[in-house]
Design an enzyme around this catalytic site. Structure first.
Site, PDB file in Angstrom:
ATOM      1  N   LYS A  70       0.840  -1.210   0.000  1.00 16.32           N
ATOM      2  CA  LYS A  70       0.000   0.000   0.000  1.00 16.32           C
ATOM      3  C   LYS A  70       0.873   1.259   0.000  1.00 16.32           C
ATOM      4  O   LYS A  70       1.787   1.378   0.794  1.00 16.32           O
ATOM      5  CB  LYS A  70      -0.883   0.026   1.251  1.00 16.32           C
ATOM      6  CG  LYS A  70      -1.843  -1.144   1.341  1.00 16.32           C
ATOM      7  CD  LYS A  70      -2.621  -1.112   2.652  1.00 16.32           C
ATOM      8  CE  LYS A  70      -1.747  -1.365   3.839  1.00 16.32           C
ATOM      9  NZ  LYS A  70      -2.514  -1.564   5.098  1.00 16.32           N
ATOM     10  N   THR A 110      -7.887   9.683   8.815  1.00 16.64           N
ATOM     11  CA  THR A 110      -7.620   8.401   8.154  1.00 16.64           C
ATOM     12  C   THR A 110      -7.406   7.276   9.172  1.00 16.64           C
ATOM     13  O   THR A 110      -6.756   6.282   8.874  1.00 16.64           O
ATOM     14  CB  THR A 110      -6.358   8.513   7.267  1.00 16.64           C
ATOM     15  OG1 THR A 110      -5.271   8.965   8.101  1.00 16.64           O
ATOM     16  CG2 THR A 110      -6.552   9.478   6.113  1.00 16.64           C
ATOM     17  N   GLY A 153      -7.777   4.017  10.858  1.00 17.21           N
ATOM     18  CA  GLY A 153      -8.371   2.724  10.494  1.00 17.21           C
ATOM     19  C   GLY A 153      -8.423   2.409   9.011  1.00 17.21           C
ATOM     20  O   GLY A 153      -9.051   1.423   8.617  1.00 17.21           O
ATOM     21  N   THR A 154      -7.724   3.178   8.199  1.00 10.49           N
ATOM     22  CA  THR A 154      -7.786   2.919   6.740  1.00 10.49           C
ATOM     23  C   THR A 154      -7.262   1.529   6.391  1.00 10.49           C
ATOM     24  O   THR A 154      -7.855   0.831   5.566  1.00 10.49           O
ATOM     25  CB  THR A 154      -6.963   3.961   5.948  1.00 10.49           C
ATOM     26  OG1 THR A 154      -5.681   4.096   6.560  1.00 10.49           O
ATOM     27  CG2 THR A 154      -7.650   5.299   5.890  1.00 10.49           C
ATOM     28  N   GLY A 155      -6.145   1.150   7.019  1.00  8.72           N
ATOM     29  CA  GLY A 155      -5.528  -0.134   6.682  1.00  8.72           C
ATOM     30  C   GLY A 155      -6.431  -1.303   7.054  1.00  8.72           C
ATOM     31  O   GLY A 155      -6.595  -2.253   6.272  1.00  8.72           O
ATOM     32  N   CYS A 156      -7.033  -1.229   8.247  1.00 10.52           N
ATOM     33  CA  CYS A 156      -7.931  -2.307   8.708  1.00 10.52           C
ATOM     34  C   CYS A 156      -9.128  -2.426   7.771  1.00 10.52           C
ATOM     35  O   CYS A 156      -9.515  -3.525   7.343  1.00 10.52           O
ATOM     36  CB  CYS A 156      -8.460  -2.009  10.118  1.00 10.52           C
ATOM     37  SG  CYS A 156      -7.186  -1.698  11.339  1.00 10.52           S
TER      38      CYS A 156
HETATM   39  N1  ATP Z   1      -5.185  10.304   1.792  1.00 10.02           N
HETATM   40  C1  ATP Z   1      -5.544   9.234   1.105  1.00 10.02           C
HETATM   41  N2  ATP Z   1      -6.318   9.350   0.000  1.00 10.02           N
HETATM   42  C2  ATP Z   1      -6.699   8.263  -0.703  1.00 10.02           C
HETATM   43  N3  ATP Z   1      -6.368   7.009  -0.380  1.00 10.02           N
HETATM   44  C3  ATP Z   1      -5.601   6.808   0.696  1.00 10.02           C
HETATM   45  C4  ATP Z   1      -5.148   7.899   1.512  1.00 10.02           C
HETATM   46  N4  ATP Z   1      -4.414   7.397   2.551  1.00 10.02           N
HETATM   47  C5  ATP Z   1      -4.415   6.058   2.387  1.00 10.02           C
HETATM   48  N5  ATP Z   1      -5.110   5.691   1.273  1.00 10.02           N
HETATM   49  C6  ATP Z   1      -5.377   4.343   0.803  1.00 10.02           C
HETATM   50  O1  ATP Z   1      -5.975   3.643   1.892  1.00 10.02           O
HETATM   51  C7  ATP Z   1      -5.594   2.271   1.875  1.00 10.02           C
HETATM   52  C8  ATP Z   1      -4.943   1.945   3.208  1.00 10.02           C
HETATM   53  O2  ATP Z   1      -3.598   2.368   3.123  1.00 10.02           O
HETATM   54  P1  ATP Z   1      -2.680   2.934   4.286  1.00 10.02           P
HETATM   55  O3  ATP Z   1      -1.308   2.985   3.687  1.00 10.02           O
HETATM   56  O4  ATP Z   1      -3.264   4.185   4.826  1.00 10.02           O
HETATM   57  O5  ATP Z   1      -2.837   1.818   5.348  1.00 10.02           O
HETATM   58  P2  ATP Z   1      -2.232   1.723   6.789  1.00 10.02           P
HETATM   59  O6  ATP Z   1      -1.099   2.665   6.938  1.00 10.02           O
HETATM   60  O7  ATP Z   1      -1.968   0.279   7.004  1.00 10.02           O
HETATM   61  O8  ATP Z   1      -3.417   2.192   7.689  1.00 10.02           O
HETATM   62  P3  ATP Z   1      -3.439   2.171   9.306  1.00 10.02           P
HETATM   63  O9  ATP Z   1      -2.674   3.355   9.756  1.00 10.02           O
HETATM   64  O10 ATP Z   1      -4.898   2.235   9.587  1.00 10.02           O
HETATM   65  O11 ATP Z   1      -2.793   0.885   9.740  1.00 10.02           O
HETATM   66  C9  ATP Z   1      -4.687   2.107   0.657  1.00 10.02           C
HETATM   67  O12 ATP Z   1      -5.465   1.719  -0.458  1.00 10.02           O
HETATM   68  C10 ATP Z   1      -4.144   3.507   0.452  1.00 10.02           C
HETATM   69  O13 ATP Z   1      -3.698   3.714  -0.867  1.00 10.02           O
HETATM   70  C1  HMH Z   2      -6.847  -2.346  17.482  1.00 12.12           C
HETATM   71  C2  HMH Z   2      -6.156  -1.674  16.362  1.00 12.12           C
HETATM   72  N1  HMH Z   2      -5.791  -2.397  15.292  1.00 12.12           N
HETATM   73  C3  HMH Z   2      -5.164  -1.796  14.241  1.00 12.12           C
HETATM   74  C4  HMH Z   2      -4.890  -0.429  14.269  1.00 12.12           C
HETATM   75  C5  HMH Z   2      -4.148   0.218  13.114  1.00 12.12           C
HETATM   76  O1  HMH Z   2      -4.890   1.149  12.491  1.00 12.12           O
HETATM   77  C6  HMH Z   2      -5.303   0.293  15.411  1.00 12.12           C
HETATM   78  N2  HMH Z   2      -5.077   1.627  15.505  1.00 12.12           N
HETATM   79  N3  HMH Z   2      -5.928  -0.345  16.435  1.00 12.12           N
END
Ligand code: ATP
Ligand code: HMH
Length: 266
Positions: A176, A208, A210-213
């Site tokens: 990502k 943003t 929880g975007t990754g989850c």
């Molecule tokens: N500002 C943004 N605009 C559009 N898409 C985004 C943005 N930030 C993240 N994404 C997208 O959101 C999805 C999750 O990516 P991200 O890299 O944010 O995950 P993460 O860092 O694991 O998240 P978390 O911090 O919740 O663990 C990916 O598809 C990424 O491209």
């Molecule tokens: C419980 C939990 N899982 C994953 C993340 C990562 O976004 C978070 N902030 N909290």
């Protein structure tokens, strides 16, 4: 029959990430959601205020209860916290021959709190990654797994990360690019031969949490519905882009995304 997905992750009391994000996402995508909680976090938009890992017995008992009776068409893992929890989860995935395993290698929350102990990365690599259908690292997570120090700023470097991660055994790698400092939000899917790119505009918001989850849960939901990996990632990309576009300015810090946006506005 209704598709069923299981999340094995930490609870986020603030409702934007972890188990809560996963279950909301499963529900929005029409999948029956189930959970095994690995740790309780006291968390809000300002950060993580406490981490309370659950006992191995409690985690094993949740997994046995769900998998011996209801079963799961896909499994998503999030915060696993320790090597012991990773080893237990891997053992159970094998015992129940779990399919469609989405491993989101959560390590550090946006505010900097540890969600995976550093010494657990080895167990992640040796026990869980070989079982994964797809892993969804962000750039810092991909670098930590590979022990790479270089700054990643181009898609060419993201491709190199994906190729190196593939050697660790997952069937697919999804790197990502949300953490790239500028340009569109690009994610790369690699199957060992082909790179597929998923694009969206970068949305200018700080909300943003929880975007990754959410993204990984959406992939798991679609895989549970027997969609291909490419179709699943595309739906997840549309889902997370809508959720970030309509992210919620609630709390005093980094607000959560709107899990209902994909259904409401698409
Ligand atoms: N500002 C943004 N605009 C559009 N898409 C985004 C943005 N930030 C993240 N994404 C997208 O959101 C999805 C999750 O990516 P991200 O890299 O944010 O995950 P993460 O860092 O694991 O998240 P978390 O911090 O919740 O663990 C990916 O598809 C990424 O491209
Ligand atoms: C419980 C939990 N899982 C994953 C993340 C990562 O976004 C978070 N902030 N909290």
């Amino acid at each position: 029959m209704r598709a069923k997905a299981l999340t094995i992750a930490g609870s986020d009391s603030g409702g934007g990430a972890g188990i809560q994000a996963d279950i909301k996402t499963f529900q929005e995508l029409g999948v029956f959601g189930m959970s095994a909680i690995t740790a309780i976090t006291a968390q809000n938009t300002l950060g993580v205020h406490g981490v309370y890992p659950q006992s191995l017995d409690a985690i094993e008992s949740q997994l046995d209860a769900v998998l011996s009776d209801i079963g799961a068409d896909s499994v998503k893992t999030g915060m696993l916290f320790s090597a012991e929890i990773i080893q237990l989860v891997a053992k159970k995935m094998k015992e129940y021959s779990s399919q469609n395993i989405v491993v989101d290698p959560v390590m550090i929350a946006k505010g900097g709190s540890t969600l995976l102990q550093e010494e657990a990365i080895e167990a992640l690599i040796s026990d869980l990654l070989p079982l994964a259908t797809v892993i969804t690292p962000n750039l810092p997570e991909a670098k930590a797994i590979l022990n790479w120090q270089d700054e990643i700023s181009t898609t060419k470097q993201m491709e190199e990360l994906a190729i190196a991660l593939f050697e660790l055994g997952p069937k697919y790698i999804l790197v990502k690019g949300g953490h790239l400092s500028e340009g569109p939000a690009i994610d790369l899917l690699y199957d060992g031969t082909k790179m597929t790119t998923f694009h969206s505009e970068r949305i200018p918001t700080k909300h943003t949490h929880g975007t990754g989850c959410t993204f990984a849960a959406a992939i798991a939901a679609e895989l549970a519905k027997k969609k291909s990996i490419e179709e699943s990632v595309q739906v997840a990309k549309d889902f997370i882009t809508m959720a970030i576009t309509h992210s919620l300015n609630i709390g005093k810090g980094i607000g959560p995304t709107d899990h209902s946006a994909y259904r409401q506005y698409q």
